[in-house]
Design an enzyme around this catalytic site. Structure first.
Site, PDB file in Angstrom:
ATOM      1  N   GLU A   1      -6.751  -7.811  -1.240  1.00  0.00           N
ATOM      2  CA  GLU A   1      -7.381  -7.858   0.080  1.00  0.00           C
ATOM      3  C   GLU A   1      -8.861  -7.546  -0.082  1.00  0.00           C
ATOM      4  OE1 GLU A   1      -5.562  -5.433   3.069  1.00  0.00           O
ATOM      5  OE2 GLU A   1      -3.534  -6.212   2.696  1.00  0.00           O
TER       6      GLU A   1
ATOM      7  N   GLU B   1       0.817  -1.218   0.000  1.00  0.00           N
ATOM      8  CA  GLU B   1       0.000   0.000   0.000  1.00  0.00           C
ATOM      9  C   GLU B   1       0.854   1.273   0.000  1.00  0.00           C
ATOM     10  OE1 GLU B   1      -4.164  -1.467   2.001  1.00  0.00           O
ATOM     11  OE2 GLU B   1      -2.645  -0.732   3.385  1.00  0.00           O
TER      12      GLU B   1
END
Length: 636
Positions: free
Chosen positions: A277, A201
């Protein structure tokens, strides 16, 4: 000893040249494929991105993955959890690798016991699961400092997650060690690892455009040859992409699914879609409700993702537990630390039990598998044991006498810079700061994250993020001022990870004058911590104990060990240790009301229980056969 020289031995030189030439002619005639083991001959291409599809060798491959963190699950239960994953119809395990646990001190590595990454990956292979490895170095994962070692913060100029030299030098040394274990586990070397994630991320952080290319190169230079992927939420997707690396997205709602499609279509060239995710639930913070996500909503979202032609990874399939002090925290409008349970309202519970989500997802993935799924393993038994009444007690102030000589310093020292653990500072736990004062007045200081203030042994209040001043009442003569500071968890996500030093930060002032001459005690509460408290140090529990204090008792397990859940009704805030293993923190502000105690950590018969309690002890420690994680709040 003379040095061998070509000029001195022309005959030997000519012989070597002839031997090399002959070898070349012979080897040219060999069929090299016969030198490759049969089980490796078909492993040439690995996982590839071909247009809008993933291909494993020459076959279209859908990644149906689930996340389990080996460091959050007792090793004895790894097989159980992975078998349940396989029986749910998933084909791929994903896991993070926590740098802070594997290199707790600079240059000292731990891949033993519950941190045996190689054993976990090989077990996945044995069960028939592929693996996507997410080695960071930053992993987020709701773990302290996002998995980065706290000793990095000893450098006052540290810039985490950038190409700052102090950071990259540490990453290079860590990757040298880690990748030597990972490389042989790759698909093309016969292992189960089919892809490796580049950082985590980063698009949401985006401090240094040179950083992600550096991490990519660091992986490749150390022998990573499988498919590389990035992973970002919708806000960071565009900024987190790296040339030559596949992009994946993290999301929860069906509304965000459209963003996945539109964002990935804007990437130059076609590429497969993947939700790295899909959040099956959410984590909890102390003082907030227990977050849950309806199983029907999960099924609808997973179905929509698959129907959109996307691969998917369930984060989490099984969350596990923040044993010890490893939990992370968030700090946006206010600081909030994560609870001990990492149940996450995932597909399996914290204790590995089935949920409504499991049944629905198993039916869904089973319908896509084209073959019968293996039967789900039986549940592990749960047990409620007889309540445990502590028999012995040791106040913190008496315990300090057995801690060895304190660190003496003119000014307070933050945890990370304490001269302990071979110069690596203190990562987790508590620290006591003592000094002497001669007057009352206003005490002012920065305590991270929670500092309980004592005049001699009397608690007078707390210093924390909201309270930076406290009034010292009238005193007579010179008095000992003590502050017990707890690291409640370093922030694991956001822009302020460089500012996560713990303890007393900067000077401590009384009536605007800095206090001096501190005695500092490091209470990291590792396994070795309690070895200094011999049986002769404990006394029977008094009617009115002085707090904070340690309480010692015995949990009787009859007939055989099973999982249970400890409930500390009447206790306020502290940590529980069973047979030297830290179960983690409890706090009566909730939401979490029970601590998961794996049966694998219990013995038949007597089991040592130590409770460190900060303020108020109940009469017993109870156990139950079901968990209580608090008042539910549906995620919208």
């Amino acid at each position: 000893m003379s040095t061998w020289s070509l000029r001195r031995r022309p005959g030997r030189t000519l012989g070597l040249l002839l031997l090399v030439l002959l070898s070349f002619l012979v080897l040219r005639r060999l069929d090299w494929s016969t030198l490759i083991p049969p089980w490796l001959r078909h492993r040439r291409l690995g996982l590839q991105a071909k247009g809008q599809n993933f291909m494993l060798e020459d076959t279209t491959f859908w990644i149906f993955g689930g996340s389990i963190h080996y460091f959050r699950v007792p090793r004895e239960y790894w097989r159980d959890r992975l078998l349940k994953m396989k029986a749910c119809g998933l084909n791929t395990l994903t896991t993070y690798v926590p740098w802070n646990l594997h290199e707790p001190e600079r240059g000292k590595f731990d891949f033993s016991g519950n941190l045996d990454l190689e054993a976990f990956v090989l077990l996945a292979a044995e069960i028939g699961l592929w693996v996507i490895l997410r080695p960071g170095p930053y992993i987020c994962a709701e773990i302290d400092l996002g998995g980065l070692p706290s000793w990095l913060l000893q450098d006052p100029g540290m810039k985490l997650r950038t190409t700052y030299q102090g950071f990259t030098e540490a990453v290079d040394l860590y990757f040298d060690h880690l990748m030597s274990q990972v490389v042989p586990l790759q698909y093309k070397h016969g292992g189960p690892i089919i892809a490796v994630q580049v950082e985590n991320e980063y698009g949401s952080y985006n401090r240094d455009p040179a950083y992600m290319p550096y991490i990519k190169k660091a992986l490749e230079d150390r022998g990573i040859i499988e498919l590389l992927l990035t992973s970002d939420n919708k806000d960071g997707l565009q900024k987190g992409m790296v040339h030559g690396v596949g992009a994946t997205v993290n999301l929860q709602s069906q509304q965000e699914l459209q963003l996945l499609t539109t964002s990935l279509l804007s990437v130059p060239g076609n590429q497969p879609k993947m939700v790295m995710e899909y959040w099956t639930g959410w984590f909890d913070s102390w003082g907030s409700p227990h977050n849950i996500l309806d199983s029907s909503e999960v099924l609808e979202a997973v179905s929509a993702i698959a129907n959109a032609g996307s691969s998917i990874n369930l984060y989490m399939f099984h969350g596990g537990t923040n044993f010890g002090f490893i939990n992370g925290a968030t700090h946006f409008n206010e600081y909030k630390s994560d609870v001990t349970s990492y149940d996450y309202d995932a597909v399996l519970t914290e204790a590995g039990d089935y949920t409504a989500k499991y049944g629905k997802l198993r039916d869904f993935f089973g319908s896509l598998s084209g073959a019968p799924l293996p039967p789900p393993p039986d549940l592990l038994p749960k047990m409620a044991y007889e309540p445990m009444a502590p028999s012995f007690y040791l106040s913190l102030w008496d315990a300090l006498k057995y801690m060895g000589k304190p660190i003496k310093s003119e000014k307070p020292i933050n945890m990370e810079n304490l001269p302990v653990n071979d110069g690596n500072g203190q990562a987790f736990g508590y620290t006591v700061y003592e000094t002497t004062i001669g007057s009352s007045g206003v005490l002012r200081g920065c305590a991270r994250d929670r500092g309980q203030v004592f005049v001699n042994t009397v608690s007078i209040g707390f210093l924390d993020y909201k309270t930076t001043e406290i009034v010292i009442p009238l005193i007579q003569g010179y008095t000992v001022l003590r502050i017990l500071v707890e690291n409640r968890g370093r922030v694991n996500y956001g822009s302020n990870i460089d500012d996560q030093r713990k303890g007393l930060i900067g000077n401590l002032y009384l009536n605007n004058s800095p206090l001096k001459n501190f005695r500092i005690y490091s209470l990291d509460m590792k396994k070795s911590f309690f070895q200094r408290f011999g049986t002769d140090k404990w006394i029977t529990v008094p009617e009115a104990p002085t707090f904070p204090a340690f309480f010692l008792g015995v949990l009787s397990v009859v007939p055989s060990p099973s999982d249970t859940f400890l409930k500390l009704e009447g206790w306020e805030k502290g940590v529980v240790f069973i047979n030297g293993q830290s179960l983690g923190r409890y706090w009566n502000i909730g939401p979490q009301e029970t601590l998961y105690l794996p049966g694998a950590w219990l013995n038949s018969g007597a089991n040592q229980v130590i409770v460190f309690e900060e303020a108020m002890a109940g009469p017993v420690v109870q156990s139950a056969d079901t968990p209580h994680l608090g008042r539910n709040q549906y995620i919208h």
